[in-house]
Design a protein around this motif. Structure first.
Motif, PDB file in Angstrom:
ATOM      1  N   PHE A 102       0.853  -1.220   0.046  1.00 19.66           N
ATOM      2  CA  PHE A 102      -0.077  -0.052  -0.074  1.00 19.66           C
ATOM      3  C   PHE A 102       0.799   1.135   0.012  1.00 19.66           C
ATOM      4  CE2 PHE A 102       0.419  -1.173   4.548  1.00 19.66           C
ATOM      5  CZ  PHE A 102       0.646   0.107   5.194  1.00 19.66           C
ATOM      6  N   THR A 107       1.379   1.877  -3.521  1.00 24.39           N
ATOM      7  CA  THR A 107       0.282   2.320  -3.958  1.00 24.39           C
ATOM      8  C   THR A 107       0.121   3.868  -3.846  1.00 24.39           C
ATOM      9  OG1 THR A 107      -1.068   0.297  -3.182  1.00 24.39           O
ATOM     10  CG2 THR A 107      -2.409   2.360  -3.904  1.00 24.39           C
ATOM     11  N   SER A 116      -7.340  -0.310  12.569  1.00 26.16           N
ATOM     12  CA  SER A 116      -8.808  -0.272  12.374  1.00 26.16           C
ATOM     13  C   SER A 116      -9.695  -1.812  12.170  1.00 26.16           C
ATOM     14  CB  SER A 116      -9.039   0.612  10.922  1.00 26.16           C
ATOM     15  OG  SER A 116      -8.410  -0.116  10.101  1.00 26.16           O
ATOM     16  N   THR A 142      -3.537  -6.012  -0.359  1.00 24.64           N
ATOM     17  CA  THR A 142      -2.421  -5.292   0.416  1.00 24.64           C
ATOM     18  C   THR A 142      -2.122  -4.077  -0.091  1.00 24.64           C
ATOM     19  OG1 THR A 142      -1.136  -6.565  -0.974  1.00 24.64           O
ATOM     20  CG2 THR A 142      -1.305  -7.516   1.009  1.00 24.64           C
ATOM     21  N   ALA A 143      -2.869  -3.738  -1.231  1.00 21.91           N
ATOM     22  CA  ALA A 143      -2.354  -2.504  -2.114  1.00 21.91           C
ATOM     23  C   ALA A 143      -3.324  -1.451  -1.292  1.00 21.91           C
ATOM     24  CB  ALA A 143      -2.875  -2.626  -3.273  1.00 21.91           C
ATOM     25  N   LEU A 144      -4.117  -1.580  -0.445  1.00 18.46           N
ATOM     26  CA  LEU A 144      -4.911  -0.456   0.007  1.00 18.46           C
ATOM     27  C   LEU A 144      -4.421  -0.414   1.539  1.00 18.46           C
ATOM     28  CD1 LEU A 144      -8.555  -1.039  -1.322  1.00 18.46           C
ATOM     29  CD2 LEU A 144      -6.836   0.873  -1.768  1.00 18.46           C
ATOM     30  N   ASN A 145      -4.418   0.841   2.236  1.00 16.07           N
ATOM     31  CA  ASN A 145      -3.902   0.857   3.454  1.00 16.07           C
ATOM     32  C   ASN A 145      -4.790   0.310   4.395  1.00 16.07           C
ATOM     33  OD1 ASN A 145      -2.810   1.903   5.978  1.00 16.07           O
ATOM     34  ND2 ASN A 145      -2.074   3.862   5.162  1.00 16.07           N
ATOM     35  N   PRO A 146      -4.450  -0.450   5.274  1.00 18.42           N
ATOM     36  CA  PRO A 146      -5.671  -1.068   6.181  1.00 18.42           C
ATOM     37  C   PRO A 146      -6.059  -0.308   7.234  1.00 18.42           C
ATOM     38  CG  PRO A 146      -3.282  -1.712   6.616  1.00 18.42           C
ATOM     39  CD  PRO A 146      -3.250  -1.371   5.585  1.00 18.42           C
ATOM     40  N   GLN A 147      -5.453   0.926   7.635  1.00 21.52           N
ATOM     41  CA  GLN A 147      -5.629   1.874   8.594  1.00 21.52           C
ATOM     42  C   GLN A 147      -6.637   2.999   8.123  1.00 21.52           C
ATOM     43  OE1 GLN A 147      -5.375   0.297  10.790  1.00 21.52           O
ATOM     44  NE2 GLN A 147      -3.415  -0.932  10.759  1.00 21.52           N
ATOM     45  N   LYS A 148      -6.908   3.165   6.639  1.00 23.66           N
ATOM     46  CA  LYS A 148      -7.413   4.414   6.350  1.00 23.66           C
ATOM     47  C   LYS A 148      -8.907   3.756   5.651  1.00 23.66           C
ATOM     48  CE  LYS A 148      -4.200   7.202   7.323  1.00 23.66           C
ATOM     49  NZ  LYS A 148      -4.253   8.408   8.267  1.00 23.66           N
ATOM     50  N   TRP A 169     -10.947   8.090   2.218  1.00 21.31           N
ATOM     51  CA  TRP A 169      -9.812   8.731   2.386  1.00 21.31           C
ATOM     52  C   TRP A 169      -8.818   8.464   1.362  1.00 21.31           C
ATOM     53  CZ3 TRP A 169      -4.670   8.275   3.259  1.00 21.31           C
ATOM     54  CH2 TRP A 169      -4.107   9.262   3.931  1.00 21.31           C
ATOM     55  N   GLN A 170      -8.751   7.162   0.932  1.00 20.42           N
ATOM     56  CA  GLN A 170      -7.792   6.765   0.224  1.00 20.42           C
ATOM     57  C   GLN A 170      -7.923   7.270  -1.185  1.00 20.42           C
ATOM     58  OE1 GLN A 170      -5.618   2.991   1.056  1.00 20.42           O
ATOM     59  NE2 GLN A 170      -7.153   2.657   2.492  1.00 20.42           N
ATOM     60  N   TYR A 181     -13.561   0.375   5.909  1.00 18.06           N
ATOM     61  CA  TYR A 181     -12.195   0.081   5.781  1.00 18.06           C
ATOM     62  C   TYR A 181     -11.917  -0.995   4.722  1.00 18.06           C
ATOM     63  CZ  TYR A 181     -11.197   2.924   9.794  1.00 18.06           C
ATOM     64  OH  TYR A 181     -10.992   4.231  10.726  1.00 18.06           O
ATOM     65  N   HIS A 214     -10.912  -3.897   5.020  1.00 16.84           N
ATOM     66  CA  HIS A 214     -11.109  -5.173   5.501  1.00 16.84           C
ATOM     67  C   HIS A 214     -12.635  -5.314   5.405  1.00 16.84           C
ATOM     68  CE1 HIS A 214     -11.139  -2.944   9.328  1.00 16.84           C
ATOM     69  NE2 HIS A 214     -12.218  -4.080   9.350  1.00 16.84           N
ATOM     70  N   GLN A 215     -13.439  -4.384   5.363  1.00 15.41           N
ATOM     71  CA  GLN A 215     -14.820  -4.628   5.406  1.00 15.41           C
ATOM     72  C   GLN A 215     -15.422  -4.768   4.322  1.00 15.41           C
ATOM     73  OE1 GLN A 215     -15.380  -0.894   7.526  1.00 15.41           O
ATOM     74  NE2 GLN A 215     -15.423  -1.863   9.539  1.00 15.41           N
TER      75      GLN A 215
END
Ligand SMILES: Nc1ncnc2c1ncn2[C@@H]1O[C@H](COP(=O)(O)OP(=O)(O)OP(=O)(O)O)[C@@H](O)[C@H]1O
Ligand SMILES: Nc1ncnc2c1ncn2[C@@H]1O[C@H](COP(=O)(O)OP(=O)(O)OP(=O)(O)O)[C@@H](O)[C@H]1O
Ligand SMILES: [Mg+2]
Ligand SMILES: [Mg+2]
Lengths: 292, 503, 327, 551
Positions: free
Chosen positions: C225, C228, C322, D109-115, D119-120, D159, D161-162
């Motif tokens: 990420f 990305t 999160s 994995t290409a997306l930030n799990p915390q945002k 936001w992204q 998020y 993961h959702q």
């Protein structure tokens, strides 16, 4: 022969040791660590050869400064004991304490961590509660208690240090086992009819070792620090010249004869440093993650 | 120089004193604080015994009754009058049953009568030498206020940590692990005293830190060798400080070597004598004690006054002689280079005790005796030596308490139950010695008594049940800002009513 | 009324902690009983001796003449009602003894851990950001040197320099005795006293965080990420603060929770040197004095603190990550 | 057509690109002389086996190579006429995400799990679009709607993961297209997805690109995908271009022998003629298998929902038969294979091997029974203990079952020859082999015990197509020669079609359809099976007649 052929073998790769060494030596700090470590080992091995015998013997006038009397090149302490000699013999004790305590800690940690991680379920629950209990008691307080019980013999001190240090490796081994036990090669071995014991010790453990080896260097460093802290509190074994003992006694004369505490102090710093650097080097070499 | 009044004196204490009631706990650490708050009946000065709460004392002919006149017009810090009731209560409820050491001393105390509020009569079932009684009083004779203790659980009384006394200073607060504070008692019976406004005792465990605090001016006095010997020596060359042993004449200690006579090797007198010859006492005094000590001459130290003699057998440093004596005794050097091996337990108190142990091991090695040092904390040490007798040799220091009868004799007298610390648990038993000790203890004539102690001292030096190797007073480092300090033989335990601060 | 999930979660954690704490208490009790000698020995040693009857009487008084399991049962049943018992050494209820010390220790631990944490994390991030550069080498080496220096050595050297030579800082203690400061003066006074001990403790733990953060950042920086975000045109600073930091903090937060009890142990030496009336020193003294009740009280308190801290770090973790939902 | 291509102004033009690898790598240049152009509105597919340099060429265009170890040694990259290699880092930041955007393979994995997703997406807008927050939000929601995410509002606040894998990839696409870039680079954007999702995504990319007229550089190793989407194809091998040309031409009339071999390896969808098996005995029979993963949750997560991975599943496998288990991800295929081998304990049901119920065996009996039923695993690297030599890996089974170690090792060497590896391989460690070779070792290990049944869980899905064909061929040969029964788990319908005699199709733990391969493939009955079949990428393309010998 066609264009795509996957049966032809690649040329053989250099042996693991060579690959390991090549990776290790890329890290210059780690090389420094290795050199320091080698020096300490060499000191431990040659103690008694190079230098006047017994480090507890009166070798000269008490509190001779370094470089004054060539019979005692690094000076003497309050009881006229040769500091250089103490340094060499101390290396032996420090290494001994470091290595043995680490072995003890790792052995306990591996067994507990492996059982918990491999079997999971209630075994894991019980073992982890025990681990938590050990982790909750401040380890230095536990160490003091153990030493109070066992007395300050170097064997007991070493054992006690091992006993208070096993929780971190146990957690680590457990984590490794939990991820490795689901790996296909474990299933493969199980599917061949391999027993649980062999699975744990022959299949999984060797693969879980690299991070443990790296962590061993941390425990080794911590063991030496713990031993010196004990000695500082006057709980070291006075039958051996250990760096901790030397500092513990030297600090009484810190203001007048700084070298009594400073020389072994620097020895500890350098040794612990060498273990840490060694650990980082091992980490780079054993668990290559990022390419430099 | 004119006396200045006011100011706060700050005193270093190595270890915390959890109880501050000197009638429950006899120890110099307690007196160091409580001495300013709670006064004894009698104190000791350089001119002899000095009346404090007692004004005169006398003994009946048979030695069975001792009459003490009490000072009038003295008030406890809470305003109540000090009377014979307090003395009687304390003696019967604390000194006799609860106070360590005093229990033995007062074992024969039957009752304390109060014919009038300011007269106390101590009744004994066996004769009590008045000298012994008086000598014990500075340490073991602190009355406590009956009205605050009566009817309560004495051991759990809140006043044990917040003492109420008659002394020149009043207790203010005790911050655990930090300090105890006391302020001037405006209602003190000695008119015009004390000079100081306040005394603070600061607990600093670490000796280097204590030395630093002295130098930084945060502390004015450190007694009982509260800094390392090296710092004692260093500060003695610093003109901001007075460093010395004055004021400890009543608090002298011996650094000792003790033997376990149950071990046949140790039971051999020749071996013990040889070992004594193997110890370079002068060297140890120079290096370990930095010269603030002298060689020991048996159970009574030179501070023991008329009870002391130096006419005893001595053992010079002579390793060659030591070796040949050991050979003669039948302990030749074996293949491993040693004659035999000793398990040695050092007492865990203090830097110099540790060094003394290490020096002992070092010195024994020179005469081919292998010594393994077994380090333990205090309970471990006391158990190992005094209860389990699990040692060959041991070392420590033992304090002399102004009279041999209440102090050093217990190291020679046999018959104490197992596990009693600082008693003869060494397996050494001599009927003759036991008799001599008992006789001396109940001898009423001072001169005969002194002679008897000389005999004991000589015998102890010949038979060496224990080696009283080094006699050393304690040492104080005192800021020169303090005036009138160390002017009595047990100054750190005394009331400091005349101490003042020049600033 | 439905119970809020946080509360149920807290309750569940509490229930899980109970067996661990019982295990700890019983274990410590039995362990300490293995040690040679008891409180009475220690007390008598402290007094400079006592006669035999006196010693005998004390033992009975303290219940030390009973079989071990009776003593254990008595202790545990008292503890169940949160009665810590009486300290024979301090002649005070254990609860009072502990409360006297708790503040100092919490203050010391909280300040040194937060300094260690923030500075360690910041330096670790900087070092990783410039991995293998001179800056990185300097930071990493310093971290290692502090890590390798025994805490007592560091403390003594600091005291020598700042108190004795320069006279800037007080030698020890928690406040100026007989200073009678109030209000802000008092706060300032305490702060001055805590500078050196805090520094000594935090410098050591700082290096743990530093090293962990450095490797964590390096690891996260390699993740997809981050690539990305780069491909989106984000600059390095943005990457660090918005993408790497938060993910890299996760293992560091875990360490924070795990390390809490270690710090208490580590403070034994520092508290001894700087004469801070804290729990670390008290624990050491209690072991030496065989002050069973006090030591048990400390361990109990410590377990509670560790449980609470772990609970809080879990909350923090959940806040940072999160993916985790508390239910 | 090729004339047209040269005339229009290209969006991207790469000439003679050389990318150097660090010293000690297997070759000095990851890319050696790559030239290609991407015109507006055109999808250029870059195909080639693993390690051929596809990803690095994408990295070079984005100027995101892991410098200084890997760098552009020579050549030029022009984007809309500008020389990208001459741009400063700041200028590049302005281009990335704005005029050139990129989609990666792993939506996990290409997306930030915390945002949050919103936001992204917003980040890319914030970086390149001078607009107010509300405006950006509206744009982002529009984009989410454009990529056909069901509920854009809630997805915006979710998020990563959702949301599901497919949705995540849609988010990536939304992000990539947010600013209507001129060029989009997609590095294997669908490889990690299910066939059905894959097809949707491919269609989506295609449509969106048509609307925006951007050029796409599409990286893949799957000729099915190429057939589905490409206008122009570039074939890479070891960093060199072996062939490029219009899609139709490369796919149907490959010139270079390598391309020919690659295309020949693509299994075609015609199942083999059914074997006469009805009279062979049943060797393995599963009845009423059920497995629920009751959730013992983690400390923090609390109890998870129980997942029923397999419910009431029955099947029979005859001697010499190959039974394919197909279905999309999560349908329970792996669970079946593990239940049958008792690597997982079933909740209920029976597995009979030659009449004996495996599930009723004691652990000791089970260990003895394992001899008869062996497995081949999906990941050829993970299934071989990296610390053991090949010979020991293969001989381990027999030794455990009591064989003389020396003999077992001797046998192991022979088995290596059987799987067409040189006996010299015996003393090496697994990491010294390529993926296909490792899978051969895995097969040899399974054969060492002379089992009756082999259970293979996705044995080729981690391999390149070319190698895949060879391993499949080996497996088929051995099966026929040794009269083995094969339980073959796969999600790749092309592979199933090529190898299996009968097939069961699973969905959510249940069998929705079963029958001979021929029946299921030519005439699927269940709607789910029908969707599956129609989602096979490039299903309308039949690889040209094999005119080279692939093996
Ligand atoms: N950071 C790097 N350092 C060194 N070598 C690298 C690096 N990245 C890639 N390589 C090497 O460059 C070659 C090409 O890699 P690349 O990732 O472009 O392959 P690919 O065609 O995308 O393969 P795949 O289909 O597996 O993704 C490989 O041999 C690889 O080992
Ligand atoms: N150990 C486990 N714990 C909990 N749930 C699991 C576990 N293993 C599998 N599952 C769940 O069971 C279901 C079936 O999983 P399984 O691995 O059998 O699917 P699959 O068909 O093999 O998928 P794929 O094609 O992705 O390999 C999935 O929903 C999965 O999440
Ligand atoms: Mg790639
Ligand atoms: Mg699967």
């Amino acid at each position: 022969m066609s264009i795509i052929d996957d049966t032809r073998l690649r040329p053989a790769e250099p042996s693991r040791a060579v690959v390991f060494w090549n990776r290790y030596r890329r890290n210059r700090a780690a090389l420094l660590g290795l050199v320091l470590f080698a020096v300490v080992v060499l000191m431990a091995l040659t103690a008694g050869l190079v230098d006047p015998g017994d480090p507890l013997r009166r070798a000269g006038a008490p509190l001779t400064a370094p470089f004054v009397d060539m019979a005692t090149p690094l000076g003497t302490d309050q009881l006229g004991r040769d500091i250089l000699s103490g340094l060499f013999y101390g290396a032996r004790i420090s290494l001994l304490v470091g290595v043995v305590a680490t072995l003890v800690a790792i052995a306990i940690g591996v067994v507990i961590g492996a059982l918990a991680g491999y079997f999971g379920g209630w075994v894991d629950d019980v073992l982890m509660r025990i681990t938590e209990a050990f982790q909750t008691i401040p380890n230095f307080v536990l160490l003091l208690t153990l030493v109070a019980i066992l007395g300050s013999k170097i064997e007991w001190i070493t054992l006690a240090i091992g006993i208070v240090s096993w929780t971190a490796p146990a957690r680590m081994v457990r984590a490794e086992f939990m991820s490795l036990r689901n790996r296909e090669f474990v299933d493969a071995a199980r599917n061949l009819g391999v027993s649980n014991t062999s699975l744990i010790f022959r299949e999984i453990l060797p693969n879980a070792l690299p991070p443990i080896i790296v962590y061993a260097s941390v425990i080794m460093a911590l063991s030496i620090l713990l031993e010196s802290a004990l000695a500082f509190l006057g709980l070291g074994d006075p039958n051996y010249a250990s760096w901790g003992n030397m500092i513990g006694q030297g600090r009484a004369v810190l203001r007048t004869a700084w070298y009594c505490a400073a020389i072994p102090g620097i020895a500890i710093v350098l040794t612990v440093l060498s273990f840490s650097l060694l650990g980082e080097g091992l980490n780079d070499a054993l668990n290559p993650r990022q390419k430099q | 120089q004119d006396v200045k009044t006011g100011g706060t004196a700050i005193v270093h204490m190595i270890s915390e004193q959890r109880t501050l009631n000197p009638a429950l706990r006899a120890s110099t650490g307690v007196y160091n604080i409580s001495g300013k708050i709670v006064e004894p009946l009698i104190d000791k000065s350089y001119d002899g015994y000095e009346p404090v709460l007692a004004t005169e004392w006398s003994s009946s002919e048979d030695g069975l009754a001792i009459t003490v006149k009490l000072r009038e017009g003295v008030r406890w810090h809470d305003g109540e009058d000090f009377t014979c009731d307090d003395v009687s209560f304390t003696a019967m409820e604390m000194w006799k049953p609860l106070l360590n050491y005093s229990s033995a001393l007062q074992a024969n105390l039957e009752s304390v009568d109060c014919p009038d509020p300011h007269t106390a009569v101590f009744n004994y079932s066996k004769p009590m030498p008045i000298d012994l009684f008086v000598a014990a009083m500075p340490d073991l004779g602190h009355p406590m206020p009956k009205h605050l203790y009566e009817g309560t659980d004495i051991l759990k009384s809140e006043y044990n940590t917040a003492p109420v006394g008659t002394g020149p200073f009043k207790f203010v607060e005790y911050e655990r692990g930090q300090y105890v504070m006391a302020v001037k008692n405006e209602d003190y019976w000695r008119e015009g005293y004390p000079y100081l406004d306040r005394i603070v005792w600061r607990f600093i465990k670490d000796k280097s830190a204590a030395a630093a605090a002295l130098e930084a001016g945060e502390v004015h006095e450190s007694g009982f060798i509260g800094v390392s010997m090296a710092d004692v020596e260093r500060l003695s060359n610093d003109d901001r400080f007075d460093v010395g042993t004055t004021g400890y004449e009543n608090n002298v200690a011996h650094s000792t070597v003790e033997f376990n006579h149950r071990n046949p090797i140790m039971a051999d007198l020749k071996v013990r004598q040889a070992m004594y010859h193997g110890l370079d006492i002068d060297y140890a005094i120079d290096t370990i004690m930095r010269g603030f000590a002298k060689p020991g001459r048996g159970p009574v130290p030179s501070a023991g006054g008329e009870n002391y003699t130096d006419d005893v057998k001595t053992y010079d440093y002579d390793p060659e002689l030591a070796k040949s004596m050991l050979d003669e005794a039948g302990y030749p050097v074996k293949d491993d280079g040693f004659r035999f091996k000793l398990r040695h337990r050092p007492a865990p108190w203090g830097e110099y005790t540790q060094l003394w142990a290490e020096y002992f091991a070092q010195a024994m090695k020179e005469i081919d005796i292998d010594v393994e040092i077994l380090t333990n904390d205090a309970p471990g040490f006391l158990n190992g030596v005094y209860r389990d007798h699990d040692f060959d040799t041991a070392n420590g220091w033992h304090q002399f308490r102004s009279d041999p009868a209440v102090s050093t004799m217990v190291w020679l007298r046999s018959g104490q139950p197992n596990g009693t610390p600082w008693t003869n648990q060494f397996g050494w038993k001599s009927e003759e010695m036991d008799q001599m000790i008992d006789d001396a203890a109940s001898e009423l004539d001072p001169e005969t008594r002194a002679e008897m102690y000389h005999q004991i001292q000589r015998k102890a030096m010949e038979e060496l049940p224990v080696i009283f190797a080094i006699e050393h007073p304690f040492i104080s480092v005192t800021s020169k800002k303090l005036m009138n300090h160390h002017n009595t033989p047990r100054w750190n335990s005394s009331s400091w009513y005349d101490l003042w601060l020049d600033q | 009324m439905p119970i809020p999930p946080l509360l149920t979660y807290a309750l569940r954690r509490l229930v899980q902690a109970v067996p661990v704490i019982v295990l700890i208490m019983v274990g410590t009790f039995l362990l300490l009983k293995l040690a040679p000698g008891d409180t009475v020995d220690a007390l008598v040693g402290d007094m400079g001796g006592a006669d035999a009857q006196f010693i005998e009487r004390l033992r009975i008084e303290y219940g030390l003449d009973q079989p071990v399991w009776v003593q254990l049962w008595r202790y545990m049943s008292k503890l169940a009602t949160f009665d810590f018992g009486w300290s024979f050494v301090y002649e005070q209820p254990v609860a009072t003894v502990l409360m006297d010390r708790l503040g100092t220790t919490l203050l010391l631990m909280a300040t040194s851990l937060s300094i260690a944490f923030t500075v360690g994390v910041a330096l670790g991030a900087i070092a990783a950001r410039r991995a293998y550069s001179l800056t990185d080498n300097v930071i990493s080496t310093l971290g290692l040197v502090f890590y390798a220096t025994p805490s007592f050595f560091l403390s003594l050297m600091m005291m020598l320099l700042f108190s004795v030579k320069l006279g800037w800082l007080p030698v020890g203690g928690i406040k100026t005795i007989a200073g009678f400061y109030t209000g802000w003066d008092h706060v300032w006074d305490v702060a001055l006293h805590l500078i050196m001990p805090t520094a000594a403790l935090s410098l050591i733990y700082l290096s743990f965080y530093l090293r962990l953060m450095r490797s964590s950042v390096l690891q996260v920086a390699d993740l997809d990420f981050v690539r990305t975000a780069r491909a989106k045109g984000a600059g390095e600073t943005r990457l660090m603060f918005h993408h790497i930091m938060r993910n890299a903090l996760l293992p560091v937060v875990t360490l924070f929770g795990l390390q809490f009890s270690t710090v208490l142990g580590g403070s034994v030496v520092v508290e001894t040197i700087f004469t801070l009336p804290g729990l670390g020193q008290l624990a050491y003294q209690s072991v030496i004095q065989r002050d069973m009740n006090t030591l048990m009280g400390i361990i109990f308190l410590c377990s509670i603190i560790v449980v609470v801290v772990n609970f809080l770090t879990d909350l923090l973790y959940a806040r940072l990550d999160s993916r985790i939902e508390l239910s | 057509m090729s004339q047209d291509r040269q005339d229009t102004a290209p969006i991207l033009e790469i000439r003679d690109l050389k990318i150097a690898l660090p010293e000690g790598s297997d070759r000095p240049f990851a890319l050696d002389g790559l030239s290609l152009r991407v015109n507006p509105g055109e999808i250029v597919c870059m195909v080639g086996e693993s390690g051929s340099g596809k990803s690095l060429s994408a990295g070079a265009v984005m100027r995101l190579l892991p410098e200084p170890h890997v760098y552009v040694a020579d050549g030029s990259i022009h984007f809309e006429g500008d020389d990208l290699l001459a741009k400063s880092e700041a200028e590049m930041r302005g281009i990335r995400g704005n005029r050139i955007s990129m989609i990666f393979q792993e939506p996990m994995t290409a997306l930030n799990p915390q945002k949050t997703v919103g936001w992204q997406i917003d980040e890319v807008l914030k970086l390149h679009m001078p607009a107010k927050r509300a405006e950006r939000r509206k744009h982002a929601l529009d984009m989410l709607a454009r990529v056909q995410i069901p509920d854009p509002e809630s997805a915006y606040n979710a998020y990563p993961h959702q949301i599901s894998g497919g949705q995540r990839q849609r988010v990536m696409i939304a992000m990539a297209l947010a600013l209507s870039p001129r060029l989009m680079i997609a590095d294997e954007p669908t490889t990690a997805l299910d066939v059905t999702t894959q097809l949707q995504i491919l269609k989506l990319i295609r449509e969106l690109q048509r609307e925006d007229g951007a050029g796409i550089l599409f990286i893949t190793h799957d000729f099915g995908v190429v057939a589905e989407i490409a206008d122009h194809v570039v074939v890479l091998r070891h960093g060199e271009v072996v062939e490029q040309g219009p899609a139709a031409q490369v796919l149907n009339d490959p010139r270079h022998p390598y391309t020919q071999a690659l295309i020949a390896s693509v299994p075609d969808l015609a199942p083999p003629a059914p074997k006469p098996l009805s009279d062979s005995p049943v060797v393995l029979k599963g009845t009423g298998l059920k497995k629920t993963f009751a959730a013992r949750g983690g400390l923090l997560t609390g109890k998870r929902k129980a997942v029923t991975a397999v419910k009431d599943l029955s099947f029979a496998l005859r001697r010499g038969e190959t039974l394919g288990v197909v279905g999309e991800s999560g349908s329970g295929k792996t669970t079946v294979s593990r239940l049958v081998t008792r690597l997982l304990e079933a909740d209920s049901g029976a597995v009979e091997l030659d009449g004996a119920d495996l599930l009723a065996c004691t652990p000791a009996q089970m260990r003895a029974m394992r001899k008869n039923i062996q497995m081949v695993f999906q990941d050829p690297m993970a299934s071989l203990n990296p610390r053991k030599r090949v010979v020991d890996l293969i001989a381990q089974g027999p030794i455990v079952h009591g064989a003389n170690p020396a003999e077992a090792r001797e046998n192991a060497r022979e088995l290596l020859e059987l799987v067409e590896l040189s006996p010299a391989a015996a003393n090496r460690f697994p990491h010294e082999f390529s993926g296909g070779q490792r899978q051969r070792i895995g097969i040899a290990r399974a054969l060492a015990l002379e089992p009756k049944v082999i259970v293979a869980d996705e044995p080729v899905s981690a391999l390149d197509v070319s190698v895949q064909a060879q391993v499949l061929k080996l497996l088929a040969d051995l099966r026929d020669r040794m009269n083995l029964s094969l339980l073959f788990v796969t999600h790749d319908l092309r592979v199933a079609a090529q190898l299996c005699d009968s097939v069961i199709v699973m969905q959510k733990g249940e069998i929705v359809e079963s029958g001979t391969a021929a029946e299921v493939f030519t005439n699927p009955q269940h709607p789910y099976t029908q969707t599956l079949m129609s989602s096979i990428p490039g299903r309308d393309w039949t690889p040209p007649v094999r005119n080279t010998d692939a093996a």
